[in-house]
Design a protein around this motif. Structure first.
Motif, PDB file in Angstrom:
ATOM      1  N   TYR A  77      10.527  -1.832   7.190  1.00 43.13           N
ATOM      2  CA  TYR A  77      10.027  -1.698   8.717  1.00 43.13           C
ATOM      3  C   TYR A  77      10.857  -1.700   9.455  1.00 43.13           C
ATOM      4  CZ  TYR A  77       5.124  -3.358   8.425  1.00 43.13           C
ATOM      5  OH  TYR A  77       3.836  -3.639   8.455  1.00 43.13           O
ATOM      6  N   ASP A 105       6.044 -11.127  -2.991  1.00 45.72           N
ATOM      7  CA  ASP A 105       6.276 -10.896  -1.482  1.00 45.72           C
ATOM      8  C   ASP A 105       5.631 -11.441  -0.398  1.00 45.72           C
ATOM      9  OD1 ASP A 105       7.736  -9.413   0.620  1.00 45.72           O
ATOM     10  OD2 ASP A 105       6.745  -7.446   0.226  1.00 45.72           O
ATOM     11  N   ASP A 106       5.971 -11.759   0.786  1.00 42.20           N
ATOM     12  CA  ASP A 106       5.318 -12.555   1.701  1.00 42.20           C
ATOM     13  C   ASP A 106       3.950 -11.753   2.182  1.00 42.20           C
ATOM     14  OD1 ASP A 106       6.340 -10.192   2.806  1.00 42.20           O
ATOM     15  OD2 ASP A 106       7.307 -11.095   4.744  1.00 42.20           O
ATOM     16  N   ILE A 107       3.792 -10.408   2.261  1.00 39.14           N
ATOM     17  CA  ILE A 107       2.402 -10.017   2.814  1.00 39.14           C
ATOM     18  C   ILE A 107       2.415  -8.545   2.342  1.00 39.14           C
ATOM     19  CG2 ILE A 107       3.677  -9.204   4.934  1.00 39.14           C
ATOM     20  CD1 ILE A 107       0.881  -9.845   6.386  1.00 39.14           C
ATOM     21  N   ASP A 109       0.650  -4.855   3.599  1.00 27.97           N
ATOM     22  CA  ASP A 109       0.285  -4.334   4.584  1.00 27.97           C
ATOM     23  C   ASP A 109      -0.226  -2.967   4.190  1.00 27.97           C
ATOM     24  OD1 ASP A 109      -0.468  -3.406   7.330  1.00 27.97           O
ATOM     25  OD2 ASP A 109       1.805  -2.883   7.753  1.00 27.97           O
ATOM     26  N   THR A 110       0.437  -1.999   4.155  1.00 29.06           N
ATOM     27  CA  THR A 110      -0.061  -0.626   3.687  1.00 29.06           C
ATOM     28  C   THR A 110       0.253  -0.573   2.228  1.00 29.06           C
ATOM     29  OG1 THR A 110       2.498   0.301   3.739  1.00 29.06           O
ATOM     30  CG2 THR A 110       1.222   0.815   5.511  1.00 29.06           C
ATOM     31  N   GLY A 111       1.018  -1.444   1.712  1.00 31.41           N
ATOM     32  CA  GLY A 111       1.326  -1.660  -0.057  1.00 31.41           C
ATOM     33  C   GLY A 111       2.508  -0.698  -0.259  1.00 31.41           C
ATOM     34  N   THR A 113       5.644  -0.993  -0.076  1.00 32.15           N
ATOM     35  CA  THR A 113       6.648  -1.942  -0.452  1.00 32.15           C
ATOM     36  C   THR A 113       6.545  -2.056  -1.840  1.00 32.15           C
ATOM     37  OG1 THR A 113       7.207  -2.617   1.664  1.00 32.15           O
ATOM     38  CG2 THR A 113       8.206  -3.761  -0.164  1.00 32.15           C
ATOM     39  N   LYS A 137      -3.329  -7.722   4.159  1.00 28.75           N
ATOM     40  CA  LYS A 137      -4.287  -7.027   5.173  1.00 28.75           C
ATOM     41  C   LYS A 137      -4.876  -6.133   4.504  1.00 28.75           C
ATOM     42  CE  LYS A 137      -0.636  -7.415   8.630  1.00 28.75           C
ATOM     43  NZ  LYS A 137       0.044  -6.754   9.696  1.00 28.75           N
ATOM     44  N   PHE A 158      -0.431  -8.945  13.600  1.00 24.59           N
ATOM     45  CA  PHE A 158       1.269  -8.989  13.041  1.00 24.59           C
ATOM     46  C   PHE A 158       1.239 -10.433  13.216  1.00 24.59           C
ATOM     47  CE2 PHE A 158       5.448  -9.049  13.356  1.00 24.59           C
ATOM     48  CZ  PHE A 158       5.681  -7.947  12.372  1.00 24.59           C
ATOM     49  N   VAL A 159       1.512 -11.123  11.987  1.00 28.70           N
ATOM     50  CA  VAL A 159       1.818 -12.319  12.080  1.00 28.70           C
ATOM     51  C   VAL A 159       3.359 -12.764  11.650  1.00 28.70           C
ATOM     52  CG1 VAL A 159      -0.606 -12.884  11.116  1.00 28.70           C
ATOM     53  CG2 VAL A 159       1.223 -12.287   9.499  1.00 28.70           C
ATOM     54  N   ASP A 165       8.793 -12.657   9.875  1.00 26.56           N
ATOM     55  CA  ASP A 165       9.551 -12.811  11.188  1.00 26.56           C
ATOM     56  C   ASP A 165       9.125 -11.379  12.008  1.00 26.56           C
ATOM     57  OD1 ASP A 165      10.501 -10.451   9.377  1.00 26.56           O
ATOM     58  OD2 ASP A 165      12.093 -10.468  10.939  1.00 26.56           O
TER      59      ASP A 165
HETATM   60  P1  5GP Z   1       3.978  -2.535   3.361  1.00 27.26           P
HETATM   61  O1  5GP Z   1       4.907  -1.801   2.925  1.00 27.26           O
HETATM   62  O2  5GP Z   1       2.906  -3.434   2.519  1.00 27.26           O
HETATM   63  O3  5GP Z   1       3.495  -1.729   4.493  1.00 27.26           O
HETATM   64  O4  5GP Z   1       4.832  -3.810   4.094  1.00 27.26           O
HETATM   65  C1  5GP Z   1       5.189  -4.872   3.716  1.00 27.26           C
HETATM   66  C2  5GP Z   1       6.147  -5.395   4.413  1.00 27.26           C
HETATM   67  O5  5GP Z   1       6.092  -5.350   5.718  1.00 27.26           O
HETATM   68  C3  5GP Z   1       6.231  -6.901   4.164  1.00 27.26           C
HETATM   69  O6  5GP Z   1       7.019  -7.355   3.282  1.00 27.26           O
HETATM   70  C4  5GP Z   1       6.685  -7.440   5.549  1.00 27.26           C
HETATM   71  O7  5GP Z   1       8.075  -7.709   5.493  1.00 27.26           O
HETATM   72  C5  5GP Z   1       6.316  -6.576   6.548  1.00 27.26           C
HETATM   73  N1  5GP Z   1       5.052  -6.843   7.197  1.00 27.26           N
HETATM   74  C6  5GP Z   1       3.608  -6.314   7.143  1.00 27.26           C
HETATM   75  N2  5GP Z   1       3.034  -6.933   7.990  1.00 27.26           N
HETATM   76  C7  5GP Z   1       3.594  -7.877   8.532  1.00 27.26           C
HETATM   77  C8  5GP Z   1       3.250  -8.705   9.586  1.00 27.26           C
HETATM   78  O8  5GP Z   1       1.914  -8.920   9.977  1.00 27.26           O
HETATM   79  N3  5GP Z   1       4.098  -9.669   9.741  1.00 27.26           N
HETATM   80  C9  5GP Z   1       5.392  -9.670   9.579  1.00 27.26           C
HETATM   81  N4  5GP Z   1       6.232 -10.428   9.907  1.00 27.26           N
HETATM   82  N5  5GP Z   1       5.911  -8.628   8.553  1.00 27.26           N
HETATM   83  C10 5GP Z   1       4.917  -7.801   7.983  1.00 27.26           C
END
Ligand code: 5GP
Ligand code: MG
Ligand code: MG
Length: 195
Positions: A77, A105-107, A109-111, A113, A137, A158-159, A165
Motif C-alpha cells: 500500500y 492478516d487484518d483485512i 481488499d484486492t486480495g 497480499t 471487503k 477505508f477503516v 492504520d
Molecule cells: P490487498 O492486498 O488485499 O489489496 O490489501 C491488503 C492490505 O491492504 C491489508 O493488509 C491492509 O494493510 C491494507 N488495507 C486494505 N484495506 C484497508 C483499509 O480499509 N484500512 C487499512 N487501514 N488498511 C487497508
C-alpha cells in the motif's frame, strides 16, 4: 489536540464494529481454531505485520492448544490504495516445512497480499495452510482467495483501528472505524513534507 474531541483522532467518521463485537467474534474464531487443530502438534500462527498484531495477540488467547507464532513484514500500500505489487520486507524465522500454518492478516481488499504470500508459503511445503482475516471487503477482490476464518465482511470503506492504520495513525483504537477521507486530506495534505 482538542481534549473535547469525540474520538482520539479528528479524522474518524463512525464506529463500524465495536470493541465488544470484535471481542466476541475473536473468541468464537479462537474456539473454532482450537477445535479444528486439536490433532495438530505443530500449529503456527503467522501474522502479517503490522496490521494483524492486535488481532493475532487477542486471537491466540482463545486458542487452547500448544502453538507458536511468527511474523512477516509485507507492504503493498501507498496511502489508501493497493499497488498490486507485494513486497516482502522481512521474512518469517520458523522453518514451516511440515507445520500447520494459519496465515493471519487484518483485512482483505484486492486480495493481492494474501494471494502472493500464500503462493510463496506453499513453496515452503507446510503440512497445511489456512487463511484467517479479521475483515474482508469482498466486493473489491481482484484475485480468487478463500478465507478460512473470517471476522467480519465490511463495505468498501477505508477503516482504521484494532491494528489498522492510515499512514501509521489509528492502530491503537480498540474498535473498527471509518475514516472521513475529506477531513483527513485537510488535516494531512498529500504533498505535506515534500518541499
Ligand atoms: P490487498 O492486498 O488485499 O489489496 O490489501 C491488503 C492490505 O491492504 C491489508 O493488509 C491492509 O494493510 C491494507 N488495507 C486494505 N484495506 C484497508 C483499509 O480499509 N484500512 C487499512 N487501514 N488498511 C487497508
Ligand atoms: Mg497489511
Ligand atoms: Mg496499513
Amino acid at each position: 489536540m482538542n481534549p473535547r474531541l469525540k474520538f482520539p483522532y479528528e479524522f474518524i467518521g463512525e464506529i463500524l464494529i465495536t470493541q465488544e463485537q470484535i471481542q466476541q467474534r475473536v473468541a468464537d474464531l479462537g474456539e473454532q481454531i482450537t477445535q479444528d487443530y486439536q490433532h495438530s502438534d505443530k500449529l503456527l500462527l503467522l501474522g502479517l505485520l503490522r496490521g494483524s498484531v492486535m488481532f493475532m495477540t487477542d486471537l491466540m488467547r482463545h486458542i487452547r492448544r500448544p502453538m507458536t507464532m511468527d511474523f512477516m513484514l509485507v507492504s503493498s500500500y501507498a496511502g489508501t490504495e493497493s499497488s498490486g505489487f507485494v513486497r516482502i520486507d522481512a521474512d518469517h524465522k520458523t522453518n514451516i516445512y511440515g507445520w500447520d500454518v494459519i496465515l493471519i492478516d487484518d483485512i482483505v481488499d484486492t486480495g493481492y497480499t494474501l494471494y502472493t504470500v500464500r503462493k510463496l508459503l506453499l513453496e515452503r511445503q507446510p503440512r497445511s495452510l489456512k487463511i484467517c482475516a479479521l475483515l474482508d471487503k469482498k466486493a473489491r477482490h481482484k484475485v480468487d482467495i478463500h478465507i478460512d476464518y473470517l471476522g467480519f465482511e465490511i463495505p468498501d470503506y477505508f477503516v482504521v483501528g484494532y491494528g489498522l492504520d492510515i499512514d501509521e495513525k489509528g492502530r491503537n483504537l480498540p474498535y473498527i472505524a471509518s475514516v472521513d477521507l475529506e477531513k483527513y486530506k485537510k488535516l494531512y495534505p498529500p504533498d505535506e513534507g515534500k518541499k
